[in-house]
Design an enzyme around this catalytic site. Structure first.
Site, short mmCIF file in Angstrom:
data_model
loop_
_atom_site.label_atom_id
_atom_site.label_comp_id
_atom_site.label_asym_id
_atom_site.label_seq_id
_atom_site.Cartn_x
_atom_site.Cartn_y
_atom_site.Cartn_z
N SER A 276 64.53 88.03 81.66
CA SER A 276 64.76 87.65 82.92
C SER A 276 64.73 86.20 83.14
CB SER A 276 64.09 88.38 83.83
OG SER A 276 62.76 87.98 83.74
N ASP B 117 57.58 81.68 80.60
CA ASP B 117 59.16 82.13 80.22
C ASP B 117 60.12 81.13 80.77
OD1 ASP B 117 57.20 84.37 79.52
OD2 ASP B 117 58.92 85.80 80.24
#
Lengths: 416, 416
Positions: B153, B223
């Protein structure tokens, strides 16, 4: 001198193997797989040593020992009381010569057992007031696999020392009693040796250590101490302490039969320790914490033998330590296999001893499903492993006065 | 506005998962499995969002966004320059309503991706001087499995932010260049994103974090940072630091496909930590030591990319950490299977992320036997696992100016 049957247990390290090399605590316990010795007075003037487990049988006349060996080992004739001292290099050479073991070759374990026997035979009798060497037959049957790190040689030395001290009148069994072999299914915590006073136990232990020294070179003294005293000990920086409260724990002991070199494994850990000192130090400290915690849980279990929470904690400590030992580099696929296989039955397993193969123990909780135990054992044996359902924390050296009718004594002891 | 193709990598945690929860260092790196986004101006006045990987296709007219959504998100009309701020609860409700996502139900990840898209679309354009909303088609193709802890994501958010910032003229690619997909077989260490200045990268990262926040709730920022910047980062107590010298390392990434709950796993470690605090603290410190040592070895490998000793050390760190993670209770039989299977090829594997299933990475040394890699991959796939031969430490977000003829860009991007 009557027929005498004595047994002594093996040992397992419960926690702290390898870490002990770095000054951490190891916890070791008696293992109720036992070495049995039967000594029988003989009329033929011979000493007969019969160790069928290692295919060894030797015979000497008492006269030849008296004439050719004793004067070289006990210089002052029979005048002085001999005290328990380690065999000197010279004495070992003399013993090897007498036992016809080639001088320059490395003696095998069973040859060293012969030397230990002869040494203890001569010295123990010369340390007593009863300095006549007796003629007798001595047969040993052991439930312990040899060279698997389970203290088989110490158990032999302990039996030997106990028999010789008993026969030479230096110790005497005060309350001969059965060793209930099957009582690991019960909840009686048994520790301490059966039949002798504490001082007598320590004397047995002292002599047994000398035998162990001959067979093993540089033993730590753990194996003979546990085999003599039973129960468990903790060991740190060469100091042995008796674990005061040790429950009897049921285990499944499994031998991978994978041969390993303790020396190489210890060296491998050393190398990893040198390379990753900080990381390894923390891992060893974690193992120290596990050993200390296991002692606390053992004490708690002694008071509350069915405490399921304590058992759950022991299982967790086993799991964590097994992972840590893997991390120090002493794992092996055979060990992983046993861990995984027993885990499918919700059983918890760790290696014991040097690792890299060798043996594991699997904790069996009270109330475990007996079919599960049967099945897991069957599965392990199908994989080629050797299993024993036994217990740890059981009695030390024991006297079996009613040997022939005692169901705990293996019948092979009376053969031949 | 021209056709724009942008890709961004996933991430793996190399060391320090779980320990990071206790204030220890985690080291995470870009994973050269990439998310690709193609944006194409459209004549039909519509915005078309096409995410075939998650079977999602949505369409809105620019007019409906302009009339019904924009005024509610950007209250001051188009007057003020919008700055990158997290979506408020109210804004999320407005977005949900516009996207016709039921109010009281928990939105799925793909529904949240739609919301993140709409939010970034409106806000990024309103943060530029070029405040006209464009009509376009946006299609995403990802090599990253969704929900496997590999930052899929975040990679999507990064691509989205880069496309929108590029189209709104807030960043511009200065040295468009190919991302050599196959260069992990070479020794070029690549880090940093391709095509933009450091400030531009940080702007992409800032917006991407807002998208990630909508999809993930409370992301750490790791991330999106890795996906934007490439290379590796270390992370401790919420402070992210770029790893200055990160080599590109070839790995085999394996997905056990065993579903796991990160939340439950973290809670399990917490429970063990509460019960065995001292033991666990030492284990976490050991993991900290491993993370720190891995950073030193990475730096050394950046200078000497073929140093076999450095690779041997990385392998050892992988082994030790895998054992420690097992010891914290986040192991799984599927992970053990992969570790054992790859070990038969002398390859070293550890779990990455939460454990209890999930993914593993296996280090592949330079000069590894290609047949071995092929065979180990085949064996793993036969066991039902999913494998990717890829690399870590590769480039961050990248611009692909010659998309159609670029062999590194998946052709599905141009379908439909």
């Amino acid at each position: 001198m009557d027929e005498t049957i004595i047994s002594a247990p093996g040992k397992v390290i419960l926690h702290g193997e390898h870490a002990v090399v770095y000054g951490k605590t190891a916890v070791a316990s008696s293992l109720n797989l036992r070495c049995f010795v039967r000594a029988l007075p003989s009329e033929d003037g011979c000493i007969n040593l019969d160790l069928p487990d290692v295919f060894l049988q030797r015979q000497w006349t008492v006269k030849s020992v008296q004439d050719n060996l004793l004067p070289r080992l006990v210089q002052n004739g029979y005048d002085g009381i001999v005290s328990p001292e380690p065999a000197s290099e010279d004495e070992l050479e003399i013993l090897k010569e007498f036992a016809k073991i080639p001088k320059d070759s490395t003696a095998t374990t069973s040859e060293l057992a012969v030397i230990a026997f002869l040494y203890l035979y001569c010295k123990v009798f010369c340390s007593s007031s009863k300095r006549t060497l007796p003629a007798f037959r001595l047969r040993m049957i052991s439930e312990l696999p040899v060279g698997a790190g389970l203290g088989s040689s110490a158990a032999f030395s302990v039996c030997l020392a106990a028999v010789l001290l008993q026969w030479s009148g230096q110790i005497s069994c005060k309350s001969p009693q059965h060793l209930p072999r099957e009582d690991y299914r019960g909840d009686t915590a048994m520790s301490g040796s059966l039949g002798w006073s504490r001082d007598e136990q320590l004397l047995i232990n002292k002599w047994a250590f000398l035998g162990e020294k001959i067979i093993h070179g540089q033993p730590s003294g753990i194996d003979n101490s546990i085999s003599t005293l039973g129960g468990a000990i903790s060991f740190q920086n060469k100091i042995i302490e008796t674990v005061q409260k040790m429950p009897k724990l049921r285990i499944l002991l499994t031998n991978t039969k994978v041969p390993r070199s303790t020396k190489l494994l210890v060296a491998g850990v050393r190398k990893r320790h040198e390379k990753h000192t900080l990381v390894m130090e923390h891992m060893l400290e974690a193992i120290e914490g596990i050993a200390q915690q296991s002692l606390r849980v053992f004490a708690a279990l002694s008071d509350k033998p069915y405490d399921t929470e304590a058992y759950a904690e022991l299982e967790e400590l086993i799991d964590i330590n097994q992972s840590l030992l893997n991390g120090t580099g002493v794992g092996h696929t055979s060990l992983d296999k046993i861990v995984a296989l027993t885990a499918r039955y919700n059983l918890h397993t760790k290696l014991t001893g040097a690792g890299g193969g060798g043996c594991t123990y699997t904790l069996i909780k009270p109330g475990a499903d007996e079919d599960d135990i049967k099945n897991v054992k069957k599965e392990l044996e199908l994989e080629g492993f050797q299993c024993w359902e036994t217990c740890v924390g059981s009695a030390g050296v024991a006297y079996h006065p009613t040997g022939h009718s005692d169901p705990t004594v293996p019948q092979q002891l009376f053969e031949s």
